[in-house]
Structure formats: structure tokens, C-alpha cells
Design an enzyme around this catalytic site. Structure first.
Site, PDB file in Angstrom:
ATOM      1  N   CYS A   2       0.891  -1.025   0.069  1.00  0.00           N
ATOM      2  CA  CYS A   2       0.034  -0.030  -0.014  1.00  0.00           C
ATOM      3  C   CYS A   2       0.692   1.102  -0.024  1.00  0.00           C
ATOM      4  O   CYS A   2       1.831   1.353   0.764  1.00  0.00           O
ATOM      5  CB  CYS A   2      -1.020   0.271   1.234  1.00  0.00           C
ATOM      6  SG  CYS A   2      -2.170  -1.350   1.258  1.00  0.00           S
ATOM      7  N   TRP A  74      -2.510  -3.004  -1.844  1.00  0.00           N
ATOM      8  CA  TRP A  74      -2.171  -4.269  -1.899  1.00  0.00           C
ATOM      9  C   TRP A  74      -3.013  -4.983  -0.804  1.00  0.00           C
ATOM     10  O   TRP A  74      -2.821  -4.836   0.435  1.00  0.00           O
ATOM     11  CB  TRP A  74      -0.554  -4.388  -1.375  1.00  0.00           C
ATOM     12  CG  TRP A  74      -0.069  -5.830  -1.642  1.00  0.00           C
ATOM     13  CD1 TRP A  74       0.127  -6.389  -2.892  1.00  0.00           C
ATOM     14  CD2 TRP A  74      -0.002  -7.013  -0.756  1.00  0.00           C
ATOM     15  NE1 TRP A  74       0.529  -7.692  -2.590  1.00  0.00           N
ATOM     16  CE2 TRP A  74       0.342  -8.080  -1.224  1.00  0.00           C
ATOM     17  CE3 TRP A  74      -0.133  -7.012   0.562  1.00  0.00           C
ATOM     18  CZ2 TRP A  74       0.582  -9.282  -0.660  1.00  0.00           C
ATOM     19  CZ3 TRP A  74      -0.142  -8.183   1.259  1.00  0.00           C
ATOM     20  CH2 TRP A  74       0.363  -9.228   0.531  1.00  0.00           C
ATOM     21  N   GLU A 484      18.047 -18.315  -5.254  1.00  0.00           N
ATOM     22  CA  GLU A 484      17.681 -16.943  -5.798  1.00  0.00           C
ATOM     23  C   GLU A 484      17.169 -16.757  -7.376  1.00  0.00           C
ATOM     24  O   GLU A 484      16.370 -16.464  -7.604  1.00  0.00           O
ATOM     25  CB  GLU A 484      18.866 -15.779  -5.727  1.00  0.00           C
ATOM     26  CG  GLU A 484      18.931 -14.541  -6.249  1.00  0.00           C
ATOM     27  CD  GLU A 484      17.552 -13.717  -5.861  1.00  0.00           C
ATOM     28  OE1 GLU A 484      16.937 -13.999  -5.073  1.00  0.00           O
ATOM     29  OE2 GLU A 484      17.317 -12.657  -6.576  1.00  0.00           O
ATOM     30  N   GLU A 491       8.724 -15.601  -9.356  1.00  0.00           N
ATOM     31  CA  GLU A 491       7.983 -14.396  -8.909  1.00  0.00           C
ATOM     32  C   GLU A 491       7.612 -13.392 -10.152  1.00  0.00           C
ATOM     33  O   GLU A 491       6.601 -12.901 -10.218  1.00  0.00           O
ATOM     34  CB  GLU A 491       8.467 -13.499  -7.852  1.00  0.00           C
ATOM     35  CG  GLU A 491       9.886 -13.062  -8.328  1.00  0.00           C
ATOM     36  CD  GLU A 491      10.481 -11.938  -7.154  1.00  0.00           C
ATOM     37  OE1 GLU A 491       9.571 -11.474  -6.570  1.00  0.00           O
ATOM     38  OE2 GLU A 491      11.674 -11.944  -7.117  1.00  0.00           O
ATOM     39  N   HIS A 507      18.010 -37.223  -2.635  1.00  0.00           N
ATOM     40  CA  HIS A 507      17.211 -37.543  -1.479  1.00  0.00           C
ATOM     41  C   HIS A 507      15.752 -37.044  -1.749  1.00  0.00           C
ATOM     42  O   HIS A 507      15.031 -37.052  -0.875  1.00  0.00           O
ATOM     43  CB  HIS A 507      17.772 -36.722  -0.490  1.00  0.00           C
ATOM     44  CG  HIS A 507      19.366 -36.953   0.075  1.00  0.00           C
ATOM     45  ND1 HIS A 507      19.347 -38.200   0.925  1.00  0.00           N
ATOM     46  CD2 HIS A 507      20.497 -36.333  -0.113  1.00  0.00           C
ATOM     47  CE1 HIS A 507      20.968 -38.271   0.849  1.00  0.00           C
ATOM     48  NE2 HIS A 507      21.501 -37.115   0.306  1.00  0.00           N
ATOM     49  N   LYS A 606       6.458  -4.423  -3.499  1.00  0.00           N
ATOM     50  CA  LYS A 606       7.956  -4.183  -3.389  1.00  0.00           C
ATOM     51  C   LYS A 606       8.321  -4.587  -1.988  1.00  0.00           C
ATOM     52  O   LYS A 606       9.112  -5.185  -1.592  1.00  0.00           O
ATOM     53  CB  LYS A 606       8.427  -3.020  -4.123  1.00  0.00           C
ATOM     54  CG  LYS A 606       9.707  -2.568  -4.128  1.00  0.00           C
ATOM     55  CD  LYS A 606      10.637  -3.494  -4.935  1.00  0.00           C
ATOM     56  CE  LYS A 606      12.037  -3.471  -4.749  1.00  0.00           C
ATOM     57  NZ  LYS A 606      12.880  -4.434  -5.485  1.00  0.00           N
TER      58      LYS A 606
END
Ligand code: M6R
Length: 611
Positions: A2, A74, A484, A491, A507, A606
């Protein structure tokens, strides 16, 4: 999470508020709203979707006025629809309020206010605030006092701005736990969640502290605490952000611009901080606490998202260069651990925005328990920057793309400098220190070399972008880079991706591998190389496709994998900070090929200023 912007002055408020909202759109973009006032009834417009959709619905002639508040949302409580969009209004439609944060006790407050006759029209937590202010105004208080009284009832976090038709020359703003900054212009005054919203108009700012309530008037303001009537003084500071830094400058997206800024942002992160003649670094921001840092035994790095992966890289670095026992924690989980702190404990918070609520909560907890708290932060004046005991700024300039790129490399390189500084008081030799400094000095050239070959990554993305799943693997320093790389891809492109320590493949995750499930392997020629090759062979034996990020000159790798992007050779410790660049480019191009909204991916914001 927001964004708020307000204007009170001599110009038309509408275009300035819309401009401010566009600058803040990175904070949330599922709905937006504006209220403008000029002696006549307040005019209100809300819209679902982006700021451009709100703008398209407003008739500027009807929205004339020199005072206004605006909000980009948001969603936390209630779906993104018009009723839930801000500004919210009182029953008599004279009070209008925008809010960033979460009101935790909104349900009992709402029940109480409904019982007293207030009519609610949204599902939000925010709406209780405007009705509380209304109730206090009805008891005869002016707007500032009514806001003070209302906020005393509230549990939670807020940055708010309130407009009152009965007090046309005034906007009241307040904050606790969410950022709010006043901008002081010439006969005009602004407030926003982030200075970028008004930096074109003024660089003179006042950072409000938690529990401050500020009354803004044209060219004037006063601040009191939520609790008391006495005025409080806050310093006026000058911010150092140019309006140009907030433009795309010819790049298709901010993310691509920010990837390309990295040769410069690395230089900015280390400028004046390298002392090759002593084989060490200098970090002015932590000099006041250096003695305590030198005697520290344990370091806990806390952060979220990309900053958390930088922290994982940092752990390997501190362990390699210093005697500190180092652990890294997700800030959101930090409070659930029973970590014991004493005067030998240091907590290092990593945050681009300096506003991430979980990271802020973690450092407050650590401070309460007696740890020395340091920060590596990009946004000057942000909450973490101000609450940390000492720290180092990244100087990367505004990072606007929701996907963090340049700040990953900046915060990582600053951790290398920090570890180098400490290590040189411990076992690290001059020559080892000097080799690290030389490798850092070469980084901008190496990054530029890879950026000049970005088309190669575009080709790789063209070949693989239709895959529905991706695996990213690496070992040691490059394991966090695999994590990353996977986060970047998911995203912004919405392609499912998982990052794994390559040794963990057998595994469990190797069960996923078939010809439709490609793997991105970070496989430089370092001490982990042979083991990485074995992992790659295991994937190939199961028909998996493999793209390698490999060391320049490694011809053998071509015989094993399907595609290669070469990265320049450097120290093992610095290699991951080069390896991350092709992974950023891969995520970017994949998302672009899918036609995604790269700078504003769905469901994200963000800075995450709610826990
Ligand atoms: O501002 P911060 O560094 O504290 O933000 C932490 C995360 O929210 C952030 O890194 C997030 O994961 C990014 N979208 C990643 O690209």
C-alpha cells in the site's frame, strides 16, 4: 505494501497525486483511490486495477482542488474491489482516510462502532479508523485531536492520512510501524509512504517517528504524539534522489534497467571502502561499534526473500573469512526461535527497502534482548536504517522493479567487505585480503561482459520458456544463487521453480526429473565442480535437460549439458555474485516471452510492511 500520497498547496492536487501514486505503484497495485477537496464537497474516485485505470475514470474538471489524499492498495483484509479500495469515508461522508498497515483489533472495534450506529460498507480493517475519528469529532474534538484519540484505541500498524471537509486547510497524517514522510515545499506540503512520490517537488523531508501525528497546513506543519498535546520536534533532512533515477531510461522494464545498472551499483557499494594498501576494507557506518564487533562471538543474519538468500551467501562468507559462528534466519521465523543473546551477539539485518515488517520486528526483538543490531539497507531514512545500532548503506539508487536484482549484489558485496574487515583482525592475511579486493575491483568489468552477451540468455530462454517446472541447483557459495535464481523465475514468470542444494537431489527431488523438467546448474570450476558434474550426470541419465552456468574456458562442460552460459573466472567467493547475473537475465527473458507484467508481478508488492 500500500502506498499513500497527500498534497496540500497552491497547485491542482489531482495530477500531483496521480504522479505520486504511479511512483508508489510498486508498493501495491490491485486497486487505487483519490479524494480531492477545495471548499466544495470532497470528490472521491476509486477503481480496481492499476493507477492508469483510476486515472481514466476521473474527469479532471470535476476533480479540481488544491488538497487531496490518494492510495494504491495491496489487499490484506477484503478482496480488491471498489468498496474495499481506499479512501474510506465516515457515515456523514465528510471524513476520508487512507491507510497502510494492519489494524489487528478491528473486529471488536467494528462491533462497538456498529452497535453505536456506524454503517460499514467494506470488509477492510481500515474502515474502523475513519469511523473512530468520526466518533471523536462528534464529541467536539478538532481533526488532530480526534485522530489522536482514535489511534489510542488501535492495536496494529498504520500510516494514515485524513481529510476533513469541515477543516479544508488541513490534512492530518500519523504513523506507527508503517513509513510516512513529510515533504516540505514552497507554500505546499506533501506526505507519502516513500519520498519517490514527491521528490520532483521537494527534497526537504521530515521522517515521522512511530506514534507521531502531524497536522499539515499549506507551507506549515506541527507534530504531536498520539498520547499527548505537547509538540515534538523532528529534524528536516535533505534527500539525495534525482527524479531521473525513477525513470526507465530507454529500458523496456525497470527490472532490466536495474540488472544493467549492476556494474555501477557494485562500484557505488564499494566506493571509498577498499583499502588495498592494507588489504582490508573501511566501513564508516560500523566504525562506532567496531570494538564490540571485533569481540563478538555469534552473528545472526535476518532477512526475507532475496535478502534472505543474500544472507545465506553471507553466512558462507563470514564463516570463510572470520571466526564468527554465523547463522541466517528468515526474519518471519526469527521470533519463534529461542536464540540467546548477550553482549557478544550481533544481528545483521539485510533489507533493500528498510521497511520489511518481519525484519523490523526481528531487529526490535534482538535489540530488546541485548544484541548489537547492524543493518545493510538501501533506502536512507527507512525504519531499519534508523533503528539499527549501526550499518552500511548500499547506495544502489531506487530499486523499482518488484524483483530485487541490483540490491542482491550490493548487499552481498557489502557483507564481503564486512567479513573482510573483521577477518583482517583475526586470521585473514594481507595477501588474502588483497586478493579479495582485487576480485571486487574486477567485478564491474566482468558483469558488463556478461550483460554484453545477454542475447545468449535470451536464446536459452526462447528454448526453455515453455517448460512448466524448473530446478535450480548449486553447491556451497552457489547454493544460495540457485535459490535466488528459482525465486526470480517464479515471482516474475509464474513458472514453478525450485532451488536445491545439488547434493540433496538424490534425497528426493530427482524423482521429478524427466525430459520436460529442465535444470539450471550453477557449476563453476571451483572445489565443488566434480560433485556438481556427478549431479548433472544423474539428471542426464534420467533424460533431464541441463543448462549450465559455467566458468569461461570450461570446454568439457559442453559434452555433459545441453546449453551453457559462461561466466568470467574470479575467486570462488566472488563467483556467485557473477553467476546470479545470467539467472536474473533468464528469469527476465522467460517472463517477457510469457508477456508478464515484469515490474509488477501479480499478488506481490515491493516492500512488505505487514507481518
Ligand atoms: O526490502 P527487503 O530487502 O527487506 O525485501 C525482502 C523481500 O520482500 C524481497 O527481497 C522480495 O523477496 C523480492 N520480491 C524478491 O525479488
Amino acid at each position: 505494501m500500500c502506498g499513500i500520497v497527500t498534497y496540500l498547496g497552491k497547485q491542482q492536487a489531482l495530477p500531483l497525486l496521480l504522479e505520486g501514486l504511479k511512483r508508489l505503484e510498486y508498493r501495491g497495485y490491485d486497486s487505487a483511490g483519490i479524494a480531492v477537496m477545495d471548499g466544495q464537497p470532497v470528490r472521491l474516485m476509486k477503481s480496481v486495477g492499476k493507477i492508469s485505470e483510476l486515472e481514466a475514470r476521473i474527469d479532471p474538471v470535476k476533480f479540481n482542488g488544491t488538497a487531496g489524499i490518494a492510495h494504491t492498495r495491496w489487499a490484506t483484509h477484503g478482496k480488491p474491489n471498489e468498496a474495499n479500495a481506499h479512501p474510506h469515508f465516515s457515515c456523514d461522508r465528510k471524513l476520508f482516510l487512507v491507510h497502510n498497515g494492519i489494524i489487528e483489533n478491528y473486529l471488536p472495534l467494528r462491533r462497538e462502532l456498529e452497535a453505536a450506529g456506524h454503517k460499514f460498507v467494506s470488509e477492510t480493517d481500515t474502515e474502523v479508523l475513519v469511523h473512530l475519528v468520526e466518533a471523536n469529532k462528534k464529541s467536539g474534538l478538532d481533526l488532530t485531536a480526534a485522530v489522536q484519540h482514535a489511534l489510542r484505541r488501535v492495536v496494529g500498524t498504520f500510516g494514515i492520512a485524513v481529510l476533513d471537509q469541515d477543516e479544508p486547510g488541513v490534512i492530518v497524517v500519523a504513523k506507527r510501524g508503517s513509513p510516512l514522510i513529510i515533504g516540505i515545499g514552497n507554500d505546499e506540503i506533501l506526505a507519502a509512504s516513500d519520498v519517490s512520490a514527491f521528490v520532483r517537488l521537494t527534497k526537504q523531508v521530515v521522517y515521522l517517528n512511530d506514534n507521531d501525528v502531524a497536522t499539515l497546513r499549506r507551507g506549515d506543519y506541527s507534530i504531536v504524539s498520539i498520547e499527548g498535546p505537547a509538540e515534538v520536534e523532528r529534524e528536516v533532512e535533505t534527500v539525495d534522489i534525482s527524479a531521473e533515477a525513477l525513470e526507465k531510461r530507454g529500458f523496456k522494464h525497470f527490472m532490466l534497467k536495474e540488472i544493467h545498472q549492476q556494474p555501477d551499483t557494485v562500484v557505488n557499494a564499494v566506493r571509498g571502502r577498499l583499502l588495498p594498501e592494507e588489504g582490508v576494507s573501511r566501513l564508516g557506518g560500523i566504525e562506532p561499534v567496531l570494538e564490540r564487533l571485533k569481540s563478538a562471538r555469534r552473528l545472526s543474519i535476518v532477512s526475507c526473500g532475496t535478502s534472505f538468500y543474500a544472507g545465506q551467501y553471507g553466512r558462507y562468507v563470514f564463516e570463510a573469512l572470520t571466526n564468527l559462528e554465523t547463522d541466517v534466519a528468515l526474519a518471519s521465523e526469527f521470533r519463534y526461535r529461542s536464540v540467546r543473546f548477550d553482549e557478544k551477539s550481533v544481528v545483521l539485518a539485510l533489507s533493500q527497502s528498510g521497511e520489511t515488517a518481519d525484519t523490523l520486528a526481528a531487529i526490535r526483538e534482538a535489540k530488546r534482548k541485548g544484541a548489537l543490531v547492524l543493518g545493510i539497507v538501501n533506502v536512507v531514512g527507512s525504519s531499519i536504517a534508523r533503528e539499527a545500532g549501526a550499518g552500511v548503506f548500499m547506495h544502489a539508487g531506487p530499486e523499482i522493479g518488484v524483483a530485487s536484482t541490483k540490491c542482491f549484489t550490493s548487499q552481498s558485496i557489502i557483507m564481503v567487505l564486512m567479513a573482510l574487515l573483521l577477518g583482517r583482525y583475526q586470521n585473514l592475511t594481507f595477501n588474502e585480503g588483497l586478493r579479495i579486493l582485487r576480485a571486487i575491483e574486477e567485478m564491474p568489468k566482468h558483469i558488463q561482459d556478461m550483460l554484453d552477451r545477454q542475447e545468449q540468455m535470451l536464446e536459452i530462454a526462447r528454448k526453455y520458456h515453455k517448460a512448466k517446472n524448473f530446478l535450480f541447483i548449486g553447491r556451497k557459495y552457489n547454493y544460495p544463487i540457485a535459490l535466488e535464481g528459482a525465486l526470480k523465475l517464479k515471482e516474475i514468470s509464474y513458472v514453478h521453480a525450485e532451488g536445491y542444494a545439488a547434493g540433496e537431489m538424490k534425497h528426493g527431488p530427482i524423482a521429478l526429473i524427466d525430459e520436460s523438467f529442465p535444470t539450471m546448474a550453477v557449476v563453476p570450476q571451483d572445489e565443488t565442480y566434480d560433485k556438481m558434474i556427478s549431479n548433472i550426470q544423474e539428471i542426464k541419465a534420467r533424460n533431464g535437460k541441463v543448462i549450465a552456468v559455467a566458468s569461461e574456458g570450461d570446454r568439457e562442460i559442453r559434452k555433459v549439458v545441453d546449453d551453457v552460459f559462461y561466466i568470467p573466472r574470479t575467486l570462488d567467493l566472488i563467483t556467485p555474485l557473477l553467476a546470479v547475473i545470467p539467472l536474473q537475465l533468464f528469469a527476465y527473458y522467460t517472463a517477457d516471452l510469457h508477456g508478464r507484467e515484469i515490474d509488477k508481478p501479480r499478488n506481490l508488492a515491493k516492500s512488505v510492511t505487514v507481518e
